[in-house]
Every structure is written in C-alpha cells, then in structure tokens.
Scaffold this motif. Structure first.
Motif, PDB file in Angstrom:
ATOM      1  N   ILE A 164      -5.702  17.124   1.617  1.00 53.88           N
ATOM      2  CA  ILE A 164      -6.649  18.135   2.055  1.00 53.88           C
ATOM      3  C   ILE A 164      -6.173  19.537   1.704  1.00 53.88           C
ATOM      4  O   ILE A 164      -6.933  20.365   1.204  1.00 53.88           O
ATOM      5  N   PRO A 203       0.831  -1.205   0.000  1.00 53.48           N
ATOM      6  CA  PRO A 203       0.000   0.000   0.000  1.00 53.48           C
ATOM      7  C   PRO A 203       0.871   1.263   0.000  1.00 53.48           C
ATOM      8  O   PRO A 203       1.979   1.258   0.511  1.00 53.48           O
ATOM      9  N   LEU A 204       0.335   2.316  -0.579  1.00 55.70           N
ATOM     10  CA  LEU A 204       1.064   3.578  -0.654  1.00 55.70           C
ATOM     11  C   LEU A 204       0.703   4.430   0.546  1.00 55.70           C
ATOM     12  O   LEU A 204      -0.457   4.526   0.930  1.00 55.70           O
ATOM     13  N   VAL A 237      -0.054   7.832   2.312  1.00 54.03           N
ATOM     14  CA  VAL A 237      -0.479   9.195   1.974  1.00 54.03           C
ATOM     15  C   VAL A 237      -0.932   9.892   3.240  1.00 54.03           C
ATOM     16  O   VAL A 237      -1.817   9.397   3.944  1.00 54.03           O
ATOM     17  N   ALA A 238      -0.348  11.038   3.530  1.00 56.03           N
ATOM     18  CA  ALA A 238      -0.807  11.818   4.673  1.00 56.03           C
ATOM     19  C   ALA A 238      -2.079  12.552   4.261  1.00 56.03           C
ATOM     20  O   ALA A 238      -2.118  13.185   3.207  1.00 56.03           O
ATOM     21  N   ALA A 239      -3.126  12.467   5.108  1.00 53.43           N
ATOM     22  CA  ALA A 239      -4.395  13.113   4.764  1.00 53.43           C
ATOM     23  C   ALA A 239      -4.202  14.591   4.438  1.00 53.43           C
ATOM     24  O   ALA A 239      -4.764  15.117   3.488  1.00 53.43           O
ATOM     25  N   PRO A 262      -0.061   8.725   8.572  1.00 53.34           N
ATOM     26  CA  PRO A 262      -0.429   8.646   7.157  1.00 53.34           C
ATOM     27  C   PRO A 262      -1.378   7.473   6.905  1.00 53.34           C
ATOM     28  O   PRO A 262      -1.310   6.453   7.588  1.00 53.34           O
ATOM     29  N   HIS A 263      -2.240   7.640   5.921  1.00 56.13           N
ATOM     30  CA  HIS A 263      -3.111   6.549   5.505  1.00 56.13           C
ATOM     31  C   HIS A 263      -2.342   5.584   4.624  1.00 56.13           C
ATOM     32  O   HIS A 263      -1.360   5.952   3.999  1.00 56.13           O
ATOM     33  N   GLU A 264      -2.848   4.333   4.572  1.00 57.72           N
ATOM     34  CA  GLU A 264      -2.287   3.364   3.633  1.00 57.72           C
ATOM     35  C   GLU A 264      -3.300   3.121   2.528  1.00 57.72           C
ATOM     36  O   GLU A 264      -4.425   2.700   2.790  1.00 57.72           O
ATOM     37  N   LEU A 265      -2.876   3.414   1.296  1.00 59.75           N
ATOM     38  CA  LEU A 265      -3.778   3.239   0.164  1.00 59.75           C
ATOM     39  C   LEU A 265      -3.348   2.034  -0.659  1.00 59.75           C
ATOM     40  O   LEU A 265      -2.268   2.035  -1.235  1.00 59.75           O
ATOM     41  N   ALA A 313      -8.356  14.871   9.304  1.00 62.02           N
ATOM     42  CA  ALA A 313      -6.928  14.638   9.091  1.00 62.02           C
ATOM     43  C   ALA A 313      -6.284  13.900  10.255  1.00 62.02           C
ATOM     44  O   ALA A 313      -5.835  14.517  11.218  1.00 62.02           O
ATOM     45  N   PRO A 314      -6.220  12.573  10.157  1.00 63.84           N
ATOM     46  CA  PRO A 314      -5.488  11.828  11.175  1.00 63.84           C
ATOM     47  C   PRO A 314      -4.010  12.188  11.143  1.00 63.84           C
ATOM     48  O   PRO A 314      -3.501  12.660  10.137  1.00 63.84           O
TER      49      PRO A 314
END
Lengths: 361, 357
Positions: free
Chosen positions: A292, A283-284, A286-288, B280-283, B276-277
C-alpha cells in the motif's frame, strides 16, 4: 489387449522416460500419431533441460502419470507436413516450447494468450485432445499442430537457442507486459540459473540497468563480466540490501526455493513491480502495508503465448541472445539431473538428441 | 519552558484529542500557525470519521504521538487567504484530505503522486512535523493541498470522499478497473466498500460485493446498486464465481485469506489491497503464475486526482451514506465503528457542535 505407449499410435518413436518418482530416466519405445492435415512432423535435434522437467519426473507437483518423457525446449528439422500446413515445409528448422495445443476458441486463445486457455495442452505429461498423454522432446521426433510450432530464425544457434523456448519466453514476457522493457529501466533479477541468466540478457537487450540478486557471492564475477549485469547484490548482506532500498522499477524473481520477498519489495521504487516466475511451494508472506505505502505489486507470470514466443525468438536472434549451455549426450541425462538439483550447471544443459539418441534394443 | 500544543503557534484553536492509546477523545485547547503567503485558513464545517482515525488513536500502528487530533475528511469555509493564494477566496467551500504537505520536488511530487513522496506530511499524526487534524474548529493549510468544493456536492455527505472516496477511486483508475463492461468485486461493505460500489457503477462496471455478512446483501443490491453479492464463507457461491472478475478492490482491514479472492480473478486479473490487516498476508505463487494475476496496494491519491475524484462525484451525484453526529458523541461513535455498527460513515457536525466550554 491393453494399450501401451508403444501401441497407442501408429508411428514408432523412441525417447527417454521416467517410470517412477525416483525421476531416473531410461530408454522408452513409444509411439506418435500419424501426420494430420495441420500437423508438422520434425526430427528432434536439441532439447533443453528445464528445471520443470526435474520437478515433473519426480512427481513433485503430484500430477505426473508415468511413463513420462519430458522436454519442452525443443529444436528440430521438419520431415513431413500435413496437406493444410502453410507456414512450414520439409527441411525448415523449427521449435516447440511448453504448449502443443489449446482450444483455439476461448477469450484467451483469441487474444494470443494460449497459456491461459483452460484446455491448454502441455508438451509433455498432459492429456491431449485425443485422451492420450503427450510426450516431450527427449525423443527422436515429434508431431505438432502447426499453430504451436515456431519458425526458427536463420541466425539463431540451434543448441544454445533451444532453452529460449521456455526460459527465454518466461523472462521476456513479463519484462514486456509489466513495462520493464524501456531503456533506462532499473530491473532486478533474483537468482542466477537457467531463467535468471536469460533474464539478465533480455533485460540488457532492452536497455535496462540490471541488478542481480543472489545468495551465492561467487556468482558476482559471472554476473558482471559474463552476463554484463550492472550490479550484483548478495541478498544475505543486510547492508547491500539496505543501500538498494527504493531503487528498482521492477524485479524478475526466478527463484523456486522458498524465500522471503519482503526485503525485495523494499528495493522497489513506488509503483514498482515484483514478478514471480519461479514457483516456491510455500506461500509468500507479504505485509499489506508494504504494498500500500508505495503502490507496489506482486504478480506472477508463466511462459507466453505462441505469437509472443515467436516474437521473443526473433528478438533474441536480432540481439544475439542465446542461453549459456552445456551440451550433453542423452545418456548423460541422469547425471545432468543430479547436477541440476545442486545447481551445478552454467546455466542450462541441452541434450544433443539427434547425435546421441538410439532406438532402444 | 517547553512549548505545548497550546503555545507552540500564535493562533488559538479548539479540538478533540486522544491523549493515550485508550483512544478516548476529549476537548483540547491547542494552536495553529498564522496564515502564510500560500496558506488557506478555513473554519471546519464537517469532518468524516475514518477507520484510520480509530487505528491511529489506539496506536494500532505503533506510531502514535499524543495528544492526537485526528480527522482527515475535512470540509470547511475559507476565512482568510495568504497573499499568493490563487485557488480559492474567502467564503469558498473547501476540502482537505489525508495530506497537508510534501517535498514538491521529487519524482513522485512532480507526477502528482504526493502520497508516495518520502517526505509527505499527513494531516494528523505526521511523523516529522506535528500536525493536527479535522476534529477541530479551524485549520490552515498550504493552497496546494486544498480541494475546491464543487457547488452541487453536499458538504456532509461529500466529506468522506476525501479519504474513502479517493482511496477506492485511485486504484480503479491506475489498475484499469474503470472500463464499462468489466466485472469488479468489492470486498467489505463499510466506509470504503460502499463508496467503491458507487464509483464502479458510475464507471459502468458490473459490481459484485463480497462480504462475510449475508445481511448486507439487501442494501448492497437495492441501495448501492451492486449487481450481485457473494458470501465469502459460502463455498458453493465462491466456487461458482471462480475466474469471473477482472479485478477486486479489497477494503477489509481485518485478517483474512487472499487465496480464495485470487481464484475469483480471470487471467491477468488484479487484486488491489486498500485495507491493511496487521498480520502479513500469505500469497500462493502458483495461482499468480498460472493466470498472470497480481496483488497490488494503493494509498489514497494525489491532490490532482483527489480534485478529479471530487468533481467526478459531484457530476455523478455520489456521496457517502452517513450518520451525522455531534462531536460529543465521538467516543460512542468510535465504539460503534469498532463493531462496524454504522451505515457507513460517521460525519461530525463540527461547526454546530464544537464549542469552547
């Protein structure tokens, strides 16, 4: 008596197949169905080697059933048509890409988005509606429902046009859908391989200003002089990446190796779009906030529907877009796969099937 | 002699400020500029308490400048206007949201997207200029960033729309999730989420609230009008909803996985992040490719769009569900907000409770 690839259908066919996850390909005698009323039967002339073929023959996605005959960038000449076929006649040049079937009745099919049909049938290695596996274009001939067959434009070369059937549509479709096809749009292309080099050509044909991102500085000359990209950035060079901050309307990311997209997101303007057409395994991150703060998006895209693929072929013919190819005989295919693994090709191998395939002894 | 908040400007002001990352707020005497030609000066009547206020005073985003006077959901009444002001006059009700300035000449500003201007000035804790927000007795603001308050929109219940409202309204419009008959999910039922449900219903959209808290189902459906409710930790419910949504507005700022949400989307579906957590999210790439799905962000909205949203809310009688508090309750309110113990926004009754000691 067990049913084998050779006996499951009435018409003999021969091709190259992989029999295990070594991915090594060798001659296979198999069979194809008789020409149904809506079918188009054609002799295969050329077939491009897509990196997906390599992933698939090695079972890297865990879904491969052997033996598998890959190949979904197929160009041929019609030898027989069913009684209800309206669009093609014997002697026509045709193409088949990544799909040979879909349900034709769901919302996606009704809107020419066959690639999102939950019952889509892949050109190779996929269960067909009759329960048998599909066999792809590394073979002497194919039979396909008319709906999935593409008319080959008169002035489009058969050999160097073949890769457009996957690489072409995979890059054309997101440029259109995500609105990156307007003259003057600033488009980035990440990775200069089979997909990437075609993406550059498509984007230039749309009038975009193109920036190529690559980890291989040696590709700069080809990118600028060969492919007419406007800029080249070594993505490992912090300064170059910094200078590109906030400059691009969109990016087509063709890279399937694991990589960080955060630096790429920084090069987008507000409302910019990063479109993934390669599929890294991990998975990549990405910071929200990075999405945003500039209303940026990360999206994926996968081939295109049949109608759009035809549109893409006609566009390519009109603008003189073909892939850069190395034409090979079919018995070179294993060496080609080894070279492809090392990205040692500029930029697509295309198998000269008609002139090099022979029935297995 | 250095200037202090109290002396840097000519007009005295009173507010509540945090002085360190404990986030504890207390009275502060500070000052504001005089009313310039294009300025509107107004007495603050109400100010909503946004979760961003809590993040900011505690320096969660590592950019806090103290003393910090938060508050960017501000409603007031005009007391003075500069000579060139045309939009409002003395006595008018007005609102100010998250921005009080921008460069006014870049592509983003020209397109009425001031929030994406690289020189945008936040209503409080702005990184370039020092700005003080709405937990204060009065404010002065350039006319351009003043929202005209509709006659029939309640001042207290409407205040949170200036941040929460525009934050969910803007992406619904931009990402095209505002068409009647669509099916859109809202993740998280808090300040942003509850307003999101109301806007979507006003657009004629079918709404599914997605929450970790089953207790919120009753309110989601009966009070806010949501069509259905999904408990995100319930695998069976989530599985049944796979591939059913045109879009999802994700308001949650706690860390949470996106992959299950992406699976709820139809082909071409859109997951919009407005919370905004910190992690970082995992996509995962495959699901995005397989369905041409996208994950996008959105930040408040431009001034023009904020006005449009406020007018839309007035027309459709949309206000936030609020708990009105006196200013000296603010620290308790922040503690409760930290635990999501509010249905769904605190609003400070500034005019009646902020007084000099």
């Amino acid at each position: 008596m067990a049913i084998s690839p050779e006996t499951e259908h009435p018409i003999k066919a021969y091709g190259y197949a992989s029999r295990d996850n070594s991915g090594s390909l060798s001659p296979l005698t198999f069979s194809r169905r008789a020409t149904g009323e809506k079918d188009v039967r054609f002799k295969v002339l050329y077939c491009g080697i897509c990196h997906s073929d390599l992933h698939f023959v090695k079972n890297e996605w865990g879904i491969t059933k052997y033996p598998v005959t890959p190949g979904h960038e197929i160009v041929g000449v019609v030898t027989e048509v069913g009684s209800k076929v309206e669009k093609f006649k014997v002697g026509d040049k045709v193409g088949v890409g990544c799909l040979v079937g879909s349900c034709r009745s769901c919302q996606s099919c009704a809107t020419d988005y066959e690639q999102y049909c939950p019952k889509q049938v892949g050109t190779y290695g996929a269960p067909n509606f009759d329960g048998t596996q599909t066999y792809g274009g590394y073979s002497d001939h194919m039979v396909s429902d008319e709906h999935s067959v593409l008319r080959w434009p008169e002035n489009l070369p058969l050999d160097s046009g073949a890769p457009l059937l996957c690489a072409g549509i995979t890059t054309y479709s997101p440029l259109r859908y995500f609105g990156l096809d307007k003259p003057g749009t600033k488009v980035g292309v990440v990775g200069l391989g089979g997909l990437g080099h075609v993406a550059v050509k498509m984007a230039k044909a749309f009038g975009a200003e193109v920036t190529v991102f690559s980890t291989t500085p040696a590709k700069e000359q080809e990118a600028i002089e060969g492919l007419k990209a406007d800029h080249f950035i070594n993505s490992k060079d912090e300064q170059q990446m910094q200078a590109a901050r906030g400059t691009l309307d969109g990016i087509i990311d063709t890279v399937s190796a694991n990589h960080s997209i955060a630096p790429l997101l920084n090069t987008l303007t507000p409302h910019g779009k990063l479109v993934l057409v390669g599929a890294p395994e991990k998975p990549l991150e990405v910071a929200a906030f990075s999405l945003i703060m500039g209303r940026k998006t990360v999206a994926g895209s996968n081939i295109g529907g049949i109608k759009e693929t035809q549109e893409m072929l006609d566009f390519a013919a009109e603008h003189g877009i073909t892939a850069d190819v190395e034409v090979i005989p079919i018995d070179y295919v294993n060496t080609a796969m080894e070279r492809l693994l090392k990205s040692d090709v500029r930029y697509r191998f295309v198998i000269d099937v008609a002139n090099s395939i022979k029935a297995a002894e | 002699m250095g200037s202090s908040p109290e002396t840097e400007h000519p007009v005295k002001a009173l507010g509540y400020a945090a002085r360190d990352p404990s986030g504890v707020l207390s009275t502060i005497n500070f000052s504001r500029r005089e009313t310039g030609d294009e300025d509107v000066r107004f007495k603050v009547l109400y100010c909503g308490v946004c979760h961003s206020d809590l993040h900011s005073i505690k320096n969660d985003w590592l950019n806090a400048k103290y003393p910090m006077i938060p508050g960017h959901e501000i409603v007031g009444v005009v007391t003075e206007v500069g000579s060139k002001v045309k939009k409002v006059k003395v006595g008018d009700k007005v609102g100010v949201g998250c921005m009080v300035g921008s460069c006014r000449s870049c592509d983003q500003c020209d397109a009425d997207q001031e929030q994406y201007c690289s020189k945008m000035v936040q209503t409080y804790n702005s990184h370039a200029d020092v700005t003080y927000g709405g937990y204060s007795d009065h404010m002065v603001c350039n006319e351009h960033f003043i929202i005209s308050w509709p006659e029939d929109l309640p001042l207290d219940g409407g205040a949170p729309l200036l941040c929460a409202g525009i934050t969910v309204y803007s992406p619904m419009r931009y990402y095209g999730l505002d068409k009647p008959g669509m099916h859109v999910g809202v993740v998280g039922l808090g300040g942003l989420g509850h307003v999101g449900v109301m806007f979507l219903k006003a657009f004629g959209v079918k709404v599914t609230v997605i929450s970790t808290n089953p207790n919120k189902k009753e309110e989601a459906v009966s009070k806010l009008g949501a069509d259905s409710f999904l408990v995100s930790r319930d695998q069976t419910q989530m599985q049944a909803a796979v591939g059913t949504m045109d879009g999802i507005i994700d308001t949650v700022s706690a860390d949470h996985p996106l992959t299950p949400l992406i699976s709820l989307l139809k082909p071409n579906g859109k997951l919009v992040l407005v919370g905004a957590p910190t992690k970082p999210h995992e996509l995962p790439a495959f699901p995005l490719l397989a369905g041409r799905k996208l994950v996008g962000g959105s930040l408040i909205g431009g001034i023009k769009e904020t006005q449009e949203m406020i007018d839309f809310a007035a027309k459709h009688k949309i206000t936030a569900a609020i708990e009105l508090i006196p200013i000296d309750y603010i620290n308790t309110a922040m503690e409760r907000l930290q635990k999501s113990d509010v249905r769904y926004r605190f609003v400070i009754d500034i005019a009646n409770t902020l007084k000099s000691t």
